[in-house]
Write an enzyme that holds these catalytic residues in place. Structure first.
Site, short mmCIF file in Angstrom:
data_model
loop_
_atom_site.label_atom_id
_atom_site.label_comp_id
_atom_site.label_asym_id
_atom_site.label_seq_id
_atom_site.Cartn_x
_atom_site.Cartn_y
_atom_site.Cartn_z
N GLY A 54 0.87 -1.27 0.04
CA GLY A 54 -0.05 0.21 -0.02
C GLY A 54 0.86 1.17 -0.04
O GLY A 54 0.52 2.13 0.63
N ASP B 119 -1.49 3.27 -9.05
CA ASP B 119 -1.04 4.10 -8.32
C ASP B 119 -1.35 5.89 -8.53
O ASP B 119 -1.76 6.41 -7.67
CB ASP B 119 0.51 4.09 -7.64
CG ASP B 119 0.62 2.85 -6.98
OD1 ASP B 119 -0.23 2.50 -6.19
OD2 ASP B 119 1.55 1.91 -7.09
N THR C 262 10.26 -6.82 14.28
CA THR C 262 10.80 -5.50 13.70
C THR C 262 11.87 -5.68 12.57
O THR C 262 12.43 -5.05 11.93
CB THR C 262 11.27 -4.33 14.41
OG1 THR C 262 12.26 -5.02 15.32
CG2 THR C 262 10.09 -3.81 15.40
N THR D 104 12.05 -5.00 9.01
CA THR D 104 12.22 -3.54 8.75
C THR D 104 13.61 -3.05 9.04
O THR D 104 14.36 -2.34 8.11
CB THR D 104 11.54 -2.74 9.98
OG1 THR D 104 10.38 -3.08 9.58
CG2 THR D 104 11.48 -1.32 9.73
N GLN D 105 14.31 -3.68 9.95
CA GLN D 105 15.89 -3.36 10.27
C GLN D 105 16.53 -3.54 9.04
O GLN D 105 17.58 -2.88 8.63
CB GLN D 105 16.24 -4.00 11.60
CG GLN D 105 15.57 -3.56 12.73
CD GLN D 105 16.11 -4.67 13.81
OE1 GLN D 105 17.15 -5.03 13.95
NE2 GLN D 105 15.22 -4.99 14.81
N CYS E 32 -17.31 0.96 -21.37
CA CYS E 32 -16.45 0.62 -22.62
C CYS E 32 -16.72 -0.81 -23.15
O CYS E 32 -17.74 -0.74 -23.92
CB CYS E 32 -14.86 0.62 -22.18
SG CYS E 32 -14.06 0.86 -23.74
N GLU F 44 -14.17 -7.81 -32.44
CA GLU F 44 -12.96 -8.08 -31.58
C GLU F 44 -13.57 -9.67 -31.25
O GLU F 44 -12.65 -10.58 -30.96
CB GLU F 44 -13.01 -7.52 -30.27
CG GLU F 44 -11.95 -7.67 -29.31
CD GLU F 44 -11.92 -6.68 -28.26
OE1 GLU F 44 -12.73 -6.02 -27.85
OE2 GLU F 44 -10.87 -6.81 -27.47
N HIS G 115 -14.53 5.74 -19.69
CA HIS G 115 -14.21 5.20 -18.51
C HIS G 115 -14.44 6.36 -17.41
O HIS G 115 -13.41 6.80 -16.90
CB HIS G 115 -12.75 4.66 -18.62
CG HIS G 115 -12.45 3.48 -19.14
ND1 HIS G 115 -13.04 2.21 -18.75
CD2 HIS G 115 -11.99 3.22 -20.36
CE1 HIS G 115 -12.72 1.30 -19.67
NE2 HIS G 115 -12.20 1.82 -20.65
N GLU H 157 -15.06 6.27 -14.55
CA GLU H 157 -14.60 5.77 -13.46
C GLU H 157 -13.31 6.70 -13.02
O GLU H 157 -12.74 6.89 -11.71
CB GLU H 157 -14.31 4.33 -13.12
CG GLU H 157 -13.28 3.74 -14.18
CD GLU H 157 -13.79 3.36 -15.23
OE1 GLU H 157 -14.97 3.78 -15.85
OE2 GLU H 157 -13.27 2.24 -15.80
N1 GLN Z 1 -11.88 -4.22 -25.96
C1 GLN Z 1 -12.43 -3.33 -26.57
C2 GLN Z 1 -11.77 -2.18 -27.41
O1 GLN Z 1 -10.57 -2.14 -27.34
C3 GLN Z 1 -12.79 -2.29 -25.26
C4 GLN Z 1 -11.92 -1.70 -24.32
C5 GLN Z 1 -12.35 -1.55 -23.00
O2 GLN Z 1 -13.18 -1.86 -22.44
N2 GLN Z 1 -11.39 -0.43 -22.52
O3 GLN Z 1 -12.43 -1.16 -28.05
#
Ligand code: GLN
Length: 542
Positions: free
Chosen positions: A16, A71, A187, A190-191, A385, A409, A514, A516
């Site tokens: 983490g 990250d 410890t 860590t040392q 996506c 695809e 995306h 998110e």
């Molecule tokens: N595989 C799909 C594409 O390349 C979806 C990609 C994804 O979900 N980021 O369009």
């Protein structure tokens, strides 16, 4: 003058360190400083775009189209800033740049060596944000653990920085295990880890210990003594339920004050109240919401890993917390539905279903079955996506009577490629140019007035981040819309379908983007917000 906070890790990976780095940055930011963060990844890949999610976790996409270690997502979420792609440095990038310069004669007459030429290139990259002049602190996390061969040159470079007059503080994050048989926190690892770091020439200013329980005074004394630091500079970072509470754990140990003292910096105003209130509020929720993520990047050996979908999970949390709900995320491996279709009815127990991004064929048909189930059983659905592409495939097959419809695809020979290559991707794939060539980063979409998506964003034009090679085939837009599927957002030239929704459903929304990646604590993403609202309604119906 900018100060660098260098974070290294020891003992084990997966400690983490990213959350620790983000949390130190957050505490400085909450005390009024301007903070940004960088991630050093010692692998040879030029970026994370070509890595398998089960091996390395999610690929984070930046606004400017970088494909980077997860990250960077923690840094953006904690600091609520947009971090550019050059804040990720990999061995591949550094060596590539040095070799290119050597070929161009930039080092003419010299023997090009790891020290100083590679280390100089590393320092040049770390110091780049300094030249922008916008920051008080740059957090620099070095991936891997001390003792690995592959991060030695990065450690050497940050060692030299202090010698050359940069303002630098070194943090070393380690693990303090409890042996079951003894019941005692040890410890020694860590040392040894700090000993290795000091052999490289770096004396840490702080040691941050990761452990199950808070570190006691006996262990603190021991670590301080053997690691050559003051007891107060041993910072305990024990497990807690909510990662966003880690900055407060550091604040309790006066970490910001200690950092400022070491750097001779003045105390700034602080504003911790909003963050503290946010954490306290979450602790008091009692109602749960059950969200299923139907994916495939879960198995790694005999363990299950959620890291491949970390931003989706965080976005669910942000939206659920905003509605005073405790999110309960279930991981559903779509391959299960392919073997046992009767399992689809278990989806009824969920308040909402997400099909996140993905690549390749495995588990695809299970995902399509789950989407069909959500559509026909009024279960709130959010497609991200690939989750939008498969929603279109499913709708074409079952609601538009195009039985053979598919994504190119998945099935190269389909007679109805409702999802097909973005035109310029065809040559890219023919030439095997796989690295950093998808449609990447933030793109605008124009939203259709009167749609749910427009309503959720409350704007006509929005920007979300993308990472894909395929898209809705424009030739099928009319037939899909004639059958009541609504494309609620398109690229400004009208060619690419960016959002879709089904009007006669409690919530069936999907996007080619995306969203998110732009969700933040206390600022949920609009599509997740609408999704959780609908899921809450469903949960109340039970
Ligand atoms: N595989 C799909 C594409 O390349 C979806 C990609 C994804 O979900 N980021 O369009």
């Amino acid at each position: 003058m900018v100060s660098y906070i260098i974070v290294t890790g020891g003992v084990v990976s997966g400690l983490g360190k990213g959350i620790t780095t983000a949390s130190i940055g957050k505490i400085l930011q909450l005390h009024g400083y301007k903070v940004t963060a960088m991630k050093i990844d010692p692998y040879m890949n030029c970026d994370a775009g070509t890595l398998r999610p089960t091996e390395h976790g999610e690929v984070w996409v930046t606004e400017d189209g970088g494909e980077i270690d997860q990250d960077l997502g923690h840094y953006e979420r904690f600091l609520d800033v947009s971090i550019p792609k050059y804040h990720n440095i990999t061995t591949g990038q550094v060596y590539g740049a040095v070799i290119e310069k050597e070929r161009k004669g930039k080092y003419l007459g010299k023997t090009v060596q790891p020290i100083p030429h590679v280390t100089d290139e590393i320092k040049r990259r770390i110091r780049k944000p300094l030249r922008e002049g916008k920051f008080d602190f740059v957090m620099v996390e070095i991936g891997g653990t001390v003792g690995d061969y592959e991060n030695v040159l990065f450690l050497e470079a940050v060692r030299q920085m202090k010698l050359e007059g940069d303002k630098v503080l070194y943090f070393h994050v380690t693990y303090v295990p409890v042996l079951n048989a003894l019941g005692e926190a040890k410890t020694k690892p860590t040392q040894h880890s700090v000993k290795l770091l000091r052999e490289i020439g770096i004396q840490p200013d702080f040691v941050v210990t990761r452990s199950d329980k808070p570190l006691d005074d006996v262990r603190r004394e021991k670590i301080a003594m053997f690691c050559n630091i003051q007891e107060e500079d041993v910072i305990s970072n024990s497990d807690i339920d909510n990662i966003y509470a880690v900055p407060l754990l550091f604040e309790e140990q006066h970490l910001c004050k200690k950092i400022l003292n070491k750097l001779n910096l003045k105390k700034n105003h602080n504003d911790l109240k909003t963050w503290k209130d946010f954490i306290t509020k979450i602790k008091n929720f009692d109602k749960k919401i059950k969200i299923g993520i139907v994916g495939k990047y879960f198995d790694i050996g005999s363990s299950q890993l959620s890291d491949s979908y970390i931003s989706v999970i965080e976005a669910v949390k942000h939206a659920a917390w905003d509605k005073n709900l405790i999110p309960e995320v279930q991981w559903i491996n779509s391959k299960v539905f392919e073997k046992k279709p009767e399992m689809l009815s278990t989806l009824d127990n969920l308040d909402g279903i997400i099909v996140p991004g993905g690549f390749g064929l495995s588990g695809i048909y299970g995902k399509i079955d789950a989407i069909r189930y959500a559509r026909e059983h009024n279960i709130p659905y959010l497609g991200l996506c690939l989750g939008m592409q498969l929603a279109v495939v499913e709708y074409a097959q079952n609601a538009c009577n195009l039985k053979d419809a598919n994504s190119r695809e998945v099935d190269k020979k389909t007679t109805h490629p409702v999802i097909d290559f973005i035109p310029d991707q065809v040559n890219i794939i023919q030439d095997s140019r796989y690295g950093a060539t998808m449609r990447l980063g933030a793109y605008p979409a124009v939203l259709k007035k009167g749609t749910l998506v427009h309503n959720l964003y409350g704007k006509n034009k929005i920007y979300e981040r993308h990472r894909h090679r395929y898209e809705v085939n424009p030739e099928y837009v009319d037939i899909l819309e004639e059958n009541d599927l609504v494309f609620s957002g398109r690229s400004p030239d009208g060619v690419l379908m960016e959002f879709m929704e089904l009007p006669d459903h409690p919530y069936f929304v999907a996007t080619q983007a995306h969203p998110e990646f732009k969700s933040r604590p206390m600022k949920p993403s609009p599509l997740f917000d609408g999704f959780i609202k609908a899921a809450k309604k469903k949960s109340l119906r039970k």
